[in-house]
Design an enzyme around this catalytic site. Structure first.
Site, PDB file in Angstrom:
ATOM      1  CB  SER A  19       8.487  10.809  46.101  1.00 37.54           C
ATOM      2  OG  SER A  19       9.914  10.443  46.443  1.00 37.54           O
ATOM      3  CE  LYS A  70      15.349  18.015  41.578  1.00 38.15           C
ATOM      4  NZ  LYS A  70      15.448  16.982  40.620  1.00 38.15           N
ATOM      5  CB  SER A 130      14.033  24.302  29.848  1.00 38.27           C
ATOM      6  OG  SER A 130      12.707  25.089  30.145  1.00 38.27           O
ATOM      7  N   GLY A 132      14.488  21.924  36.398  1.00 39.12           N
ATOM      8  CA  GLY A 132      15.798  21.704  37.246  1.00 39.12           C
ATOM      9  C   GLY A 132      16.357  20.339  36.468  1.00 39.12           C
ATOM     10  CG  LEU A 229      14.783  12.549  33.224  1.00 41.03           C
ATOM     11  CD1 LEU A 229      15.422  13.569  34.019  1.00 41.03           C
ATOM     12  CD2 LEU A 229      16.147  11.385  33.179  1.00 41.03           C
TER      13      LEU A 229
HETATM   14  P1  NAP Z   1      10.705  21.092  37.266  1.00 43.24           P
HETATM   15  O1  NAP Z   1      12.150  22.036  37.687  1.00 43.24           O
HETATM   16  O2  NAP Z   1       9.338  21.863  37.438  1.00 43.24           O
HETATM   17  O3  NAP Z   1      10.587  21.044  35.440  1.00 43.24           O
HETATM   18  C1  NAP Z   1       9.870  20.661  34.902  1.00 43.24           C
HETATM   19  C2  NAP Z   1       9.592  21.131  33.353  1.00 43.24           C
HETATM   20  O4  NAP Z   1       8.699  20.400  32.727  1.00 43.24           O
HETATM   21  C3  NAP Z   1       9.743  22.711  33.167  1.00 43.24           C
HETATM   22  O5  NAP Z   1      10.544  23.020  31.925  1.00 43.24           O
HETATM   23  C4  NAP Z   1       8.118  22.772  32.777  1.00 43.24           C
HETATM   24  O6  NAP Z   1       7.887  23.787  31.971  1.00 43.24           O
HETATM   25  C5  NAP Z   1       7.978  21.316  32.103  1.00 43.24           C
HETATM   26  N1  NAP Z   1       6.493  21.122  32.171  1.00 43.24           N
HETATM   27  C6  NAP Z   1       5.827  20.833  33.359  1.00 43.24           C
HETATM   28  N2  NAP Z   1       4.553  20.678  32.873  1.00 43.24           N
HETATM   29  C7  NAP Z   1       4.443  20.407  31.846  1.00 43.24           C
HETATM   30  C8  NAP Z   1       3.413  20.278  30.703  1.00 43.24           C
HETATM   31  N3  NAP Z   1       2.140  20.069  31.135  1.00 43.24           N
HETATM   32  N4  NAP Z   1       3.561  20.422  29.370  1.00 43.24           N
HETATM   33  C9  NAP Z   1       4.783  20.647  29.058  1.00 43.24           C
HETATM   34  N5  NAP Z   1       5.927  20.962  29.866  1.00 43.24           N
HETATM   35  C10 NAP Z   1       5.880  20.876  31.028  1.00 43.24           C
HETATM   36  O7  NAP Z   1      10.886  19.871  37.573  1.00 43.24           O
HETATM   37  P2  NAP Z   1      12.050  18.833  37.691  1.00 43.24           P
HETATM   38  O8  NAP Z   1      12.355  18.867  39.140  1.00 43.24           O
HETATM   39  O9  NAP Z   1      12.745  19.115  36.604  1.00 43.24           O
HETATM   40  O10 NAP Z   1      11.339  17.260  37.514  1.00 43.24           O
HETATM   41  C11 NAP Z   1      10.928  16.965  36.202  1.00 43.24           C
HETATM   42  C12 NAP Z   1      10.428  15.475  36.169  1.00 43.24           C
HETATM   43  O11 NAP Z   1      11.714  14.617  36.389  1.00 43.24           O
HETATM   44  C13 NAP Z   1       9.527  15.064  37.201  1.00 43.24           C
HETATM   45  O12 NAP Z   1       8.724  13.996  36.906  1.00 43.24           O
HETATM   46  C14 NAP Z   1      10.512  14.356  38.378  1.00 43.24           C
HETATM   47  O13 NAP Z   1      10.156  13.256  38.869  1.00 43.24           O
HETATM   48  C15 NAP Z   1      11.454  13.610  37.293  1.00 43.24           C
HETATM   49  N6  NAP Z   1      12.746  13.495  37.926  1.00 43.24           N
HETATM   50  C16 NAP Z   1      13.380  12.348  38.283  1.00 43.24           C
HETATM   51  C17 NAP Z   1      14.781  11.950  38.749  1.00 43.24           C
HETATM   52  C18 NAP Z   1      15.211  10.452  39.013  1.00 43.24           C
HETATM   53  O14 NAP Z   1      15.895  10.352  39.909  1.00 43.24           O
HETATM   54  N7  NAP Z   1      14.426   9.533  38.276  1.00 43.24           N
HETATM   55  C19 NAP Z   1      15.305  13.047  39.105  1.00 43.24           C
HETATM   56  C20 NAP Z   1      14.821  14.377  38.885  1.00 43.24           C
HETATM   57  C21 NAP Z   1      13.551  14.493  38.212  1.00 43.24           C
HETATM   58  P3  NAP Z   1       7.166  25.239  32.730  1.00 43.24           P
HETATM   59  O15 NAP Z   1       8.556  25.928  32.893  1.00 43.24           O
HETATM   60  O16 NAP Z   1       6.612  25.980  31.473  1.00 43.24           O
HETATM   61  O17 NAP Z   1       6.220  24.826  33.880  1.00 43.24           O
END
Ligand code: NAP
Length: 286
Positions: A19, A70, A130, A132, A229
């Site tokens: 981060s 989240k 799907s 946060g 993202l």
């Molecule tokens: P999260 O709530 O854990 O959601 C991640 C999603 O990706 C879930 O649907 C998860 O599926 C899926 N996933 C995880 N590992 C996977 C894999 N190996 N293959 C296929 N699907 C997979 O995480 P989040 O908070 O949404 O964050 C997700 C990403 O967005 C992170 O990289 C974060 O750094 C980025 N992000 C960036 C910003 C920004 O400001 N640029 C803001 C927010 C988030 P399951 O439910 O099956 O685990």
């Protein structure tokens, strides 16, 4: 100078090592002259509740929540903003006057920032994941009047819950990554958004992977805008591949700064946030 009156803001997640929020927020806090620092706290999944309960009792003035907490943070807040209620995902918290967590979500505004002027109304889009961040992305796309929204995610039950939470929007549909329609969806989408963490730098090693593997991307065409993202690395493997295919690409750094600025206002009530200082701070690392 950190002294005995200094309070702190923190990021809670697993992992947090990738981060740039501490770099970005500490630059802003220093510029604003506040007696506050921002740290990252790695937290094991099973410890989340204990860590959150402890932080509520000490001089923690606010939190950001990242992957994978989240949705858990939503369940733990006593007071939630309308946008947080709608998304069922919280990325920003502070302690209210009753000593309880109060939360909101600043990711939607962050998410929309780099795409708001792209005339996307009526266009077809696909979201990968799907979790946060996908919740913020989908609400952002609804706000921008996208025509069709397809969500592709590996976990059938979380996908079902996700689609169910947006069931009043009939133009939103869910798919698993090996569904027969995937090639057509990728080919016909004018905007594709990766909200999975695949491609994110983790523990100082590059994740050299594409969401759902190479074959999934066969039909990607040059008219598609690909928005990842992830911001660290700035150009993920997915963005490299998309750029090679001639697509317009958008990385997650602008979203990071925009959501961070909104969080800082939530914690401090300061409206005039030094966005350029925050951008400069993260660009040194990217
Ligand atoms: P999260 O709530 O854990 O959601 C991640 C999603 O990706 C879930 O649907 C998860 O599926 C899926 N996933 C995880 N590992 C996977 C894999 N190996 N293959 C296929 N699907 C997979 O995480 P989040 O908070 O949404 O964050 C997700 C990403 O967005 C992170 O990289 C974060 O750094 C980025 N992000 C960036 C910003 C920004 O400001 N640029 C803001 C927010 C988030 P399951 O439910 O099956 O685990």
């Amino acid at each position: 100078m950190i002294n005995s009156k200094t309070s702190f803001l923190a990021l809670i997640g697993n992992p947090v090592e990738h981060s740039l929020s501490p770099v970005m927020h500490n630059a802003a806090l220093e510029f604003l002259g506040l007696d506050l620092i921002y740290i990252a706290i790695p937290c094991k999944n099973d410890d989340f509740h204990a860590v959150m309960n402890g932080l509520k009792k000490i001089n923690c003035k606010g939190l950001n929540i990242t992957i994978p907490f989240k949705e858990k943070a939503f369940k733990l807040c006593e007071e939630i903003s309308p946008i947080g209620q709608q998304l069922k995902a919280i990325n920003t918290l502070k302690v209210n006057n009753n000593g309880e967590w109060q939360g909101t979500n600043t990711d939607i505004e962050g998410f929309i920032n780099p795409i708001k002027n792209l005339s996307l109304s009526g266009k077809k889009s696909t979201i990968l994941g799907s979790g946060g961040a996908a919740r913020s992305a989908i609400q952002g796309l609804i706000n921008l009047n996208l025509g069709e929204i397809h969500v592709i995610s590996r976990n059938e039950s979380s996908l079902k819950n996700f689609i169910n939470d947006f069931k009043s929007f009939k133009f939103i549909k869910g798919y698993l990554p090996d569904d027969a329609q995937i090639n057509d969806l990728i080919n016909n989408s004018e905007l594709i958004i990766n909200t999975t963490p695949i491609g994110m730098k983790k523990f100082n090693k590059d994740y050299d992977e594409l969401p759902f593997g190479e074959n999934f991307w066969q039909s990607l065409n040059s008219k598609t805008i690909v928005y990842d993202l992830i911001y660290n690395p700035k150009i993920t493997k997915l963005l490299k591949l998309s750029e090679k295919k001639g697509c317009q690409i958008i990385d997650g750094s602008e979203m990071l700064v925009a959501q961070g600025a909104k969080s800082l206002t939530y914690w401090t009530n300061i409206e005039d946030i030094p966005i350029e200082i925050m951008k400069k701070a993260i660009n040194k690392y990217l």
